[in-house]
Design a protein around this motif. Structure first.
Motif, PDB file in Angstrom:
ATOM      1  N   UNK A 351      16.951  37.836 -59.500  1.00  0.00           N
ATOM      2  CA  UNK A 351      18.241  38.298 -58.979  1.00  0.00           C
ATOM      3  C   UNK A 351      18.112  39.565 -58.142  1.00  0.00           C
ATOM      4  N   UNK A 352      17.101  40.385 -58.445  1.00  0.00           N
ATOM      5  CA  UNK A 352      16.904  41.617 -57.669  1.00  0.00           C
ATOM      6  C   UNK A 352      16.654  41.310 -56.201  1.00  0.00           C
ATOM      7  N   UNK A 353      16.084  40.146 -55.916  1.00  0.00           N
ATOM      8  CA  UNK A 353      15.803  39.780 -54.522  1.00  0.00           C
ATOM      9  C   UNK A 353      17.048  39.409 -53.740  1.00  0.00           C
ATOM     10  N   UNK A 354      18.157  39.170 -54.447  1.00  0.00           N
ATOM     11  CA  UNK A 354      19.366  38.719 -53.765  1.00  0.00           C
ATOM     12  C   UNK A 354      20.502  39.741 -53.870  1.00  0.00           C
ATOM     13  N   UNK A 355      20.106  40.997 -54.107  1.00  0.00           N
ATOM     14  CA  UNK A 355      21.102  42.067 -54.129  1.00  0.00           C
ATOM     15  C   UNK A 355      21.739  42.257 -52.756  1.00  0.00           C
ATOM     16  N   UNK A 356      21.015  41.838 -51.702  1.00  0.00           N
ATOM     17  CA  UNK A 356      21.585  41.964 -50.350  1.00  0.00           C
ATOM     18  C   UNK A 356      22.824  41.090 -50.178  1.00  0.00           C
ATOM     19  N   UNK A 357      22.995  40.093 -51.080  1.00  0.00           N
ATOM     20  CA  UNK A 357      24.205  39.259 -51.067  1.00  0.00           C
ATOM     21  C   UNK A 357      25.326  39.887 -51.888  1.00  0.00           C
ATOM     22  N   UNK A 358      25.054  41.052 -52.480  1.00  0.00           N
ATOM     23  CA  UNK A 358      26.019  41.684 -53.374  1.00  0.00           C
ATOM     24  C   UNK A 358      25.854  41.251 -54.818  1.00  0.00           C
ATOM     25  N   UNK A 359      24.873  40.388 -55.077  1.00  0.00           N
ATOM     26  CA  UNK A 359      24.664  39.859 -56.429  1.00  0.00           C
ATOM     27  C   UNK A 359      24.212  40.974 -57.375  1.00  0.00           C
TER      28      UNK A 359
END
Length: 412
Positions: A351-359
């Protein structure tokens, strides 16, 4: 109504019995009244039988491993005999559902089993030589034990992916290969279908309105991009070896490696063994195919275990990104199966890799063994769900659908 479910593998047979009554069918699984497992893998010539019931009765035995029919027959006796008895006779069983790994391009949904269906399962064994024969043996064993009048249902692991767009299933090979059945089929469809339905229920949304990436991460691993309730992309392909790195499978590789191995004198059987049984976590770490043991080794400073984890994480992140691209966005990321449901550190790293999506995930929820729970923060635009996959219940639901009955669990 009583539905028996058989989930046959190459070296194991998992079974359960549901007791249902007429009313509304739930999405979430009721508790089976009886569960059993036969395992042929521990000791040569010996089958280990384990049975438990909803009333707490437990049976453990070692059997001489003879034919599948004989061992299945012995297992079924525990339904109506001894301390694990839950029914008075096998005549009470109304329908039997079977997981069948490969339905080829012919079966795009579950089917009542007929002579034609059995012939097709046998034919598609050329695509799934380890699993389809075992699935067929289970069907034939039930015919011998319960008789041909008892309805049997084949629930195909490939069916959920059968409606993927053509661009997602055709390999860039000469077109005649596609005409002869060499294409991407996808697997784990029963699990992907169940968790996508359960995700919609947990989110309080209509499944047809959602874009989901479902992550079935166990010893075998695959992803599915689920849009409007249908799989539009997946990671496994012509065989379950494709896609993600797994416990003992390599996942996607450069096909030139196979050519090189052939030139070095390896046989087809040896290459199959390398990519299906000696690769993945086991091959890279040299320790185990089990994520728990890999994590233990990492904690002790084992560099090969760390490398195996890093490779797995890199590939998993890359394919999740590909699934999101296929969907054109994502509403929820769903983790399921043994690793997906239990490896909190892995979920956090993914999930850390998709923080750019606001996740964003809630660390406390993630670390406290969530089951059928949203572990994202309230302000996360992309939800993250951990769902316990219920393949057996999904098979039972298909039995109900095909026998045109609507039921819920009966009180015990």
């Amino acid at each position: 109504m009583k539905i028996l479910v058989l989930n046959a593998g190459s070296s194991s047979q998992k079974s359960c019995l549901y007791s249902l009554k007429e009313e509304a069918l739930p999405v979430q699984s009721p508790k089976p009244i009886w569960e059993a497992q036969i395992d042929w893998s521990h000791h040569e010539g010996v089958a280990e039988l384990k049975v438990k019931t909803i009333h707490g009765a437990v049976l453990k035995e070692e059997l001489n491993a003879q034919s599948r029919q004989e061992t299945v027959e012995y297992m079924l006796k525990s339904l109506w005999q001894g301390e694990t008895k839950v029914i008075d006779s096998l005549a009470e069983i109304d329908c039997v559902g079977h997981r069948v790994v490969h339905g080829g391009d012919k079966y795009k949904e579950s089917s009542l089993i007929t002579k034609e269906v059995k012939e097709a399962i046998a034919d598609f064994a050329k695509f799934a030589p380890v699993h389809n024969p075992a699935n067929l043996q289970g069907i034939e064993a039930i015919e011998q034990i319960l008789g041909e009048k008892v309805a049997q249902v084949a629930v195909f692991d490939t069916a959920f992916h059968a409606k993927m767009p053509e661009a997602a299933i055709v390999y860039a090979l000469p077109y005649e290969f596609y005409e002869h059945g060499i294409r991407r089929y996808g697997f784990h469809g029963i699990s992907h279908q169940y968790v996508s339905q359960r995700a919609a229920q947990l989110l309080g949304k209509d499944l047809t309105s959602l874009k989901l990436v479902t992550c079935h991460l166990g010893n075998g691993c695959s992803l599915a991009a689920v849009k409007n309730g249908h799989s539009i992309d997946t990671t496994m392909g012509f065989t379950p070896t494709a896609g993600l790195m797994m416990g003992t499978r390599s996942g996607d590789i450069d096909p030139g490696i196979i050519i090189d191995l052939l030139r070095r004198g390896h046989t087809g059987e040896q290459i199959d063994d390398i990519f299906n049984r000696r690769s993945g976590f086991l091959g890279l770490s040299g320790i185990s195919a089990d994520m728990r043991k890999i994590e233990e080794a990492i904690a002790q400073g084992n560099t090969r275990a760390q490398l195996a984890y890093n490779v797995y994480l890199h590939i998993l992140r890359s394919f999740i990104g590909a699934m999101i691209a296929s969907l054109g966005g994502v509403d929820a990321l769903v983790f399921t199966a043994g690793v997906g449901e239990n490896a909190a550190n892995l979920r956090a790293d993914v999930c850390a890799s998709f923080e750019f999506l606001g996740l964003k995930i809630d660390e406390e929820k993630n670390n406290h063994r969530p089951v059928d729970q949203d572990i994202s923060t309230p302000d996360s635009p992309v939800k993250v769900l951990v769902i316990h996959t219920q393949e057996d219940w999904a098979i039972a639901q298909e039995c109900v659908r095909l026998t045109q009955l609507s039921v819920i669990p009966s009180p015990l």
